[in-house]
Design an enzyme around this catalytic site. Structure first.
Site, PDB file in Angstrom:
ATOM      1  N   ASP A  44       0.869  -1.167   0.000  1.00 42.24           N
ATOM      2  CA  ASP A  44       0.000   0.000   0.000  1.00 42.24           C
ATOM      3  C   ASP A  44       0.909   1.222   0.000  1.00 42.24           C
ATOM      4  O   ASP A  44       1.673   1.443   0.952  1.00 42.24           O
ATOM      5  CB  ASP A  44      -0.893   0.026   1.242  1.00 42.24           C
ATOM      6  N   ASP A  77     -13.643  -3.669  -1.289  1.00 43.46           N
ATOM      7  CA  ASP A  77     -13.447  -3.328   0.117  1.00 43.46           C
ATOM      8  C   ASP A  77     -14.811  -3.414   0.786  1.00 43.46           C
ATOM      9  O   ASP A  77     -15.701  -2.613   0.490  1.00 43.46           O
ATOM     10  CB  ASP A  77     -12.874  -1.914   0.269  1.00 43.46           C
TER      11      ASP A  77
END
Length: 255
Positions: free
Chosen positions: A11, A130
């Site tokens: 990330d 998500d």
């Protein structure tokens, strides 16, 4: 028998790898190019590179960083963050990505999934989901979130998973908003529900804290791959340790 994959996740924001809790409270975890090279040498099956700041900040993906990362690894590299068009996808592939990962853009423009699949092949299109757990009449449900987990959509995660596969997604990257960064284990109920609902590979993400959690995601959760960040970034476990642990328990892995 197909082998199960172990995938470290990078990330990235402002050029650095970060890790947080439920997509917030980010802390520095290192240089993306150095980490990518390290994981390649360690035997990672794939890498996922997500520019998590691109969409919330309304900017384009950092393709220069992607290019440097791709020069260090010779395993599949999935890249996402800030991709809004076929042109964005093409530039990312040209920078060295093997797969494109889209989340917010897929929700806002679902036809982008089918357009990307037609242009580059379904194997290149990974839809990231998500999912945030909510409770409705005491039944667990999961809602799709966009913009780096910041924006709820009201879309049911399981129904959305089915739809994106119909549109041409070749793989799903499923992250539990609630479990992300907690190191208490994947949301196995969510992972299993999505895995059973679709015919394409599912990558489990969010919550890995030990090697048993990886095993559970691949067995109870029926995932095809386990993605992890914290346990690898902070050297709690190595890729080799993870694969040895899984192999000893009968999970087919590439060693």
């Amino acid at each position: 028998m197909l082998t199960k994959r172990i995938i470290p996740c990078l990330d990235v924001t402002q050029g650095r790898v970060v890790k947080g809790l439920s997509f917030t409270h980010l802390s520095d975890a290192g240089d993306p190019v150095e980490l990518a090279a390290f994981y390649y040498r360690e035997g990672a099956d794939e890498l996922v590179f997500l520019d998590i700041g691109a969409t919330p900040e309304g900017r384009d993906l950092m393709t220069d960083v992607v290019k440097h990362v791709s020069e260090q690894v010779f395993i599949p590299l999935a890249v996402g963050g800030g991709l809004r068009s076929i042109s964005d996808m093409r530039h990312t592939l040209e920078a060295g990505a093997d797969k494109i990962t889209i989340n917010t853009a897929a929700v806002l423009t679902p036809e982008l999934i089918s357009q990307g699949a037609q242009k580059f092949g379904s194997q290149c299109i990974v839809v990231a989901i998500d999912a945030k757990r909510i409770n409705s009449e005491n039944k667990p449900e999961w809602e799709v979130c966009t913009h780096g987990g910041r924006k709820p959509t009201g879309i049911d995660a399981i129904e959305w998973a089915r739809r994106v596969v119909t549109l041409g997604a070749g793989e799903l990257l499923l992250t539990s908003w609630n479990a992300d960064g907690q190191r208490a284990g994947y949301d196995l109920e969510l992972t299993r529900a999505i895995s059973e609902a679709v015919s394409v590979p599912v990558i489990a993400s969010g919550g890995a804290g030990n090697l048993e959690h990886l095993y559970e995601a691949l067995t109870i959760g029926k995932a095809d791959a386990a993605l992890a960040a914290s346990i690898f970034h902070y050297r709690i476990y190595s890729i080799c340790q993870a694969k040895n642990y899984l192999a000893e328990r009968g999970i087919p892995v590439r060693r």
